[in-house]
Scaffold this motif. Sequence first.
Motif, PDB file in Angstrom:
ATOM      1  N   LEU A   1       0.538  -1.187   0.249  1.00  0.00           N
ATOM      2  CA  LEU A   1       0.295  -0.340  -0.127  1.00  0.00           C
ATOM      3  C   LEU A   1       1.019   1.518   0.031  1.00  0.00           C
ATOM      4  CD1 LEU A   1      -3.218  -0.532   1.609  1.00  0.00           C
ATOM      5  CD2 LEU A   1      -2.893  -0.219   0.035  1.00  0.00           C
ATOM      6  N   ALA A   2       1.948   1.533   0.667  1.00  0.00           N
ATOM      7  CA  ALA A   2       3.153   2.337   0.353  1.00  0.00           C
ATOM      8  C   ALA A   2       3.050   2.177  -0.338  1.00  0.00           C
ATOM      9  CB  ALA A   2       4.121   2.058   1.653  1.00  0.00           C
ATOM     10  N   LEU A   3       3.450   1.346  -1.455  1.00  0.00           N
ATOM     11  CA  LEU A   3       3.989   1.015  -2.381  1.00  0.00           C
ATOM     12  C   LEU A   3       3.546   2.173  -3.391  1.00  0.00           C
ATOM     13  CD1 LEU A   3       6.745  -1.654  -2.993  1.00  0.00           C
ATOM     14  CD2 LEU A   3       7.724   0.695  -2.633  1.00  0.00           C
ATOM     15  N   GLU A   4       1.790   1.741  -3.229  1.00  0.00           N
ATOM     16  CA  GLU A   4       1.116   2.724  -4.331  1.00  0.00           C
ATOM     17  C   GLU A   4       0.923   3.651  -3.888  1.00  0.00           C
ATOM     18  OE1 GLU A   4      -2.709   0.627  -3.500  1.00  0.00           O
ATOM     19  OE2 GLU A   4      -2.424  -0.961  -4.119  1.00  0.00           O
TER      20      GLU A   4
ATOM     21  N   LYS B   1      19.001 -12.255   3.854  1.00  0.00           N
ATOM     22  CA  LYS B   1      17.777 -11.793   2.950  1.00  0.00           C
ATOM     23  C   LYS B   1      18.238 -11.071   1.792  1.00  0.00           C
ATOM     24  CE  LYS B   1      14.157 -10.561   6.475  1.00  0.00           C
ATOM     25  NZ  LYS B   1      12.933 -12.298   6.325  1.00  0.00           N
ATOM     26  N   LYS B   2      17.527 -11.563   0.480  1.00  0.00           N
ATOM     27  CA  LYS B   2      17.838 -11.492  -0.936  1.00  0.00           C
ATOM     28  C   LYS B   2      17.284 -10.441  -1.045  1.00  0.00           C
ATOM     29  CE  LYS B   2      16.373 -11.914  -5.778  1.00  0.00           C
ATOM     30  NZ  LYS B   2      15.549 -13.040  -6.549  1.00  0.00           N
ATOM     31  N   LEU B   3      16.500  -9.753  -0.353  1.00  0.00           N
ATOM     32  CA  LEU B   3      15.571  -7.868  -0.844  1.00  0.00           C
ATOM     33  C   LEU B   3      16.462  -7.202  -0.100  1.00  0.00           C
ATOM     34  CD1 LEU B   3      13.219  -6.763  -1.776  1.00  0.00           C
ATOM     35  CD2 LEU B   3      12.427  -6.917   0.567  1.00  0.00           C
ATOM     36  N   THR B   4      17.155  -7.632   1.461  1.00  0.00           N
ATOM     37  CA  THR B   4      18.237  -7.068   1.580  1.00  0.00           C
ATOM     38  C   THR B   4      19.398  -6.544   1.034  1.00  0.00           C
ATOM     39  OG1 THR B   4      17.289  -7.329   4.892  1.00  0.00           O
ATOM     40  CG2 THR B   4      19.318  -5.953   4.025  1.00  0.00           C
ATOM     41  N   LYS B   5      19.398  -7.225   0.543  1.00  0.00           N
ATOM     42  CA  LYS B   5      20.772  -7.394  -0.505  1.00  0.00           C
ATOM     43  C   LYS B   5      20.848  -6.138  -1.403  1.00  0.00           C
ATOM     44  CE  LYS B   5      23.228 -11.400   1.131  1.00  0.00           C
ATOM     45  NZ  LYS B   5      23.277 -12.738   0.878  1.00  0.00           N
TER      46      LYS B   5
ATOM     47  N   GLU C   1       7.862  -8.659  -2.169  1.00  0.00           N
ATOM     48  CA  GLU C   1       8.262  -9.424  -3.462  1.00  0.00           C
ATOM     49  C   GLU C   1       7.988  -7.704  -4.405  1.00  0.00           C
ATOM     50  OE1 GLU C   1       4.157 -11.146  -3.208  1.00  0.00           O
ATOM     51  OE2 GLU C   1       6.075 -11.062  -2.287  1.00  0.00           O
ATOM     52  N   LYS C   2       7.316  -6.913  -4.159  1.00  0.00           N
ATOM     53  CA  LYS C   2       6.165  -5.721  -4.531  1.00  0.00           C
ATOM     54  C   LYS C   2       7.465  -4.945  -4.401  1.00  0.00           C
ATOM     55  CE  LYS C   2       2.186  -6.846  -5.756  1.00  0.00           C
ATOM     56  NZ  LYS C   2       1.062  -6.835  -7.050  1.00  0.00           N
ATOM     57  N   LEU C   3       7.833  -4.711  -2.946  1.00  0.00           N
ATOM     58  CA  LEU C   3       9.356  -3.666  -3.623  1.00  0.00           C
ATOM     59  C   LEU C   3      10.478  -3.724  -3.483  1.00  0.00           C
ATOM     60  CD1 LEU C   3      10.765  -1.558  -1.862  1.00  0.00           C
ATOM     61  CD2 LEU C   3      11.389  -3.067   0.606  1.00  0.00           C
TER      62      LEU C   3
ATOM     63  N   ALA D   1      10.762  -6.013  -6.662  1.00  0.00           N
ATOM     64  CA  ALA D   1       9.881  -5.453  -8.050  1.00  0.00           C
ATOM     65  C   ALA D   1       9.977  -3.822  -7.880  1.00  0.00           C
ATOM     66  CB  ALA D   1       8.690  -5.966  -8.677  1.00  0.00           C
ATOM     67  N   TYR D   2       9.350  -3.053  -7.288  1.00  0.00           N
ATOM     68  CA  TYR D   2       9.898  -1.635  -7.472  1.00  0.00           C
ATOM     69  C   TYR D   2      11.725  -1.125  -7.193  1.00  0.00           C
ATOM     70  CZ  TYR D   2       9.370   3.324  -6.517  1.00  0.00           C
ATOM     71  OH  TYR D   2      10.290   4.670  -6.776  1.00  0.00           O
ATOM     72  N   LEU D   3      12.522  -1.857  -6.519  1.00  0.00           N
ATOM     73  CA  LEU D   3      13.407  -1.098  -6.228  1.00  0.00           C
ATOM     74  C   LEU D   3      14.422  -1.320  -8.214  1.00  0.00           C
ATOM     75  CD1 LEU D   3      14.353  -2.644  -3.170  1.00  0.00           C
ATOM     76  CD2 LEU D   3      13.810  -0.353  -3.501  1.00  0.00           C
ATOM     77  N   ASN D   4      13.853  -2.984  -8.570  1.00  0.00           N
ATOM     78  CA  ASN D   4      14.877  -2.833  -9.846  1.00  0.00           C
ATOM     79  C   ASN D   4      14.709  -1.819 -10.628  1.00  0.00           C
ATOM     80  OD1 ASN D   4      16.331  -5.089  -9.318  1.00  0.00           O
ATOM     81  ND2 ASN D   4      14.493  -6.466  -8.817  1.00  0.00           N
ATOM     82  N   ASN D   5      13.142  -1.208 -10.422  1.00  0.00           N
ATOM     83  CA  ASN D   5      12.746   0.152 -11.433  1.00  0.00           C
ATOM     84  C   ASN D   5      11.480   1.172 -10.860  1.00  0.00           C
ATOM     85  OD1 ASN D   5      11.846   1.859 -14.392  1.00  0.00           O
ATOM     86  ND2 ASN D   5       9.546  -0.160 -14.195  1.00  0.00           N
ATOM     87  N   PRO D   6      12.824   1.930 -10.073  1.00  0.00           N
ATOM     88  CA  PRO D   6      11.878   3.025  -9.243  1.00  0.00           C
ATOM     89  C   PRO D   6      11.473   3.847 -10.275  1.00  0.00           C
ATOM     90  CG  PRO D   6      13.878   2.608  -8.531  1.00  0.00           C
ATOM     91  CD  PRO D   6      13.801   2.046  -9.809  1.00  0.00           C
ATOM     92  N   VAL D   7      10.269   4.693 -10.020  1.00  0.00           N
ATOM     93  CA  VAL D   7       9.989   5.881 -10.957  1.00  0.00           C
ATOM     94  C   VAL D   7      11.062   7.217 -10.301  1.00  0.00           C
ATOM     95  CG1 VAL D   7       7.527   5.340 -10.216  1.00  0.00           C
ATOM     96  CG2 VAL D   7       8.230   6.619  -8.880  1.00  0.00           C
ATOM     97  N   ASP D   8      10.579   7.958 -11.226  1.00  0.00           N
ATOM     98  CA  ASP D   8      11.233   9.598 -11.293  1.00  0.00           C
ATOM     99  C   ASP D   8      10.927  10.705 -10.506  1.00  0.00           C
ATOM    100  OD1 ASP D   8       9.586   9.850 -13.259  1.00  0.00           O
ATOM    101  OD2 ASP D   8      11.708  10.155 -14.576  1.00  0.00           O
ATOM    102  N   TYR D   9       9.729  10.394 -10.247  1.00  0.00           N
ATOM    103  CA  TYR D   9       8.603  11.357  -9.447  1.00  0.00           C
ATOM    104  C   TYR D   9       8.187  11.434  -8.210  1.00  0.00           C
ATOM    105  CZ  TYR D   9       5.054   8.066 -10.902  1.00  0.00           C
ATOM    106  OH  TYR D   9       4.324   7.032 -11.011  1.00  0.00           O
TER     107      TYR D   9
END
Length: 346
Positions: free
Chosen positions: A60-63, A127-131, A99-101, A103-111
């Motif tokens: 929800l935070a990522l939305e 954790k893979k996500l931490t790395k 997994e949503k985070l 995906a976002y880290l791999n393609n963050p928005v610029d705005y």
Amino acid sequence: MIEEWKRIEQKKIASVYLIIGVEDYIINETKKRLLENVLSEDELEFNYANFDLDETPIQLALEEVETLPFFGDKRLVLASNPSFLTTEKNKSKVEHQPEKLEAYLNNPVDYSVLCIVAHVEKLDERKKLTKLLKKTATVIEAKRPNEKEFIAWIQNKIKENQFEMQQEAILHLFELTSGNLTTAMNELDKLMLYKFEEKKVVLQDVENIVVRSLEQNIFLLLDKLIAQDIAGALRIYYDLLKQKEEPIKIMALVGSQFRLLNQLKILEKEGYSSQQAAGMLKVHPFRAKLAAKQARSFTQEELNFALLRVSEIDLELKTGFGNREQKLEWFLFELEDYRKKQKGLI
């Protein structure tokens, strides 16, 4: 000053920030700088969001992060307490989708600017996500400073405000606040207000203005005991009672300090330095350094006696046996008598 703060103030803003650590001053100052430099006052109402991830799922935070800014160029989203990135058990009932985070880290928005605040010493590095987060985010460490770092922080703030401060005054501030940067900065604000016209802080100012922490008063109480100044130790105790501190809490801190002295004494016998012992016991190096000095003033037998009496008094306090205000008084007299007997003085 943290180098990254300068970049934020120069409007060189990253897409993702990760703040790790327990030093509130650094955490709050980073948030403040992001708010001041990412958004204007008019944009705050529509383009700023602050989430507690113990109550809100990360998805929800990522939305919010991925929502286009409204009447502005940027959106700022703070997300605190990412327990799914730590070794701590998630006590909340929130179901996160990490997994949503990813995906976002791999393609963050610029705005948008996402700032994740982890109020812990460290994340779960397995954790893979931490790395991935540490690799893609701008990491700001909000760790507790050592003595050298503490002095640098104070000197920097003094310089920023066009003040002067004696080195011995800085060291005394460090001592009275037990090296807690957040507390020290609050006390420094008071000192600068007090000496606003002179623009110079001296040792006596620190002594007069800075409020001692409860832990610091307990440390001074033991110093009085070591110096066989029972009257001085009792004065500190009575002052704490006047400040509405609970006898059971005071006694618990006295017990905690004696346990630390005992642990440091044992580790010192095994050849560990106070710095190494601090790491093993997970206490501030400055506290360990001063406590190690106190520990050398007690024999092992005296520390054993103190720990035994502390545990007995703790039980008495919890079961309502006797006058609770007098427990520490008797403890100080009993320990002093025991020390004199050990030395053959009585």
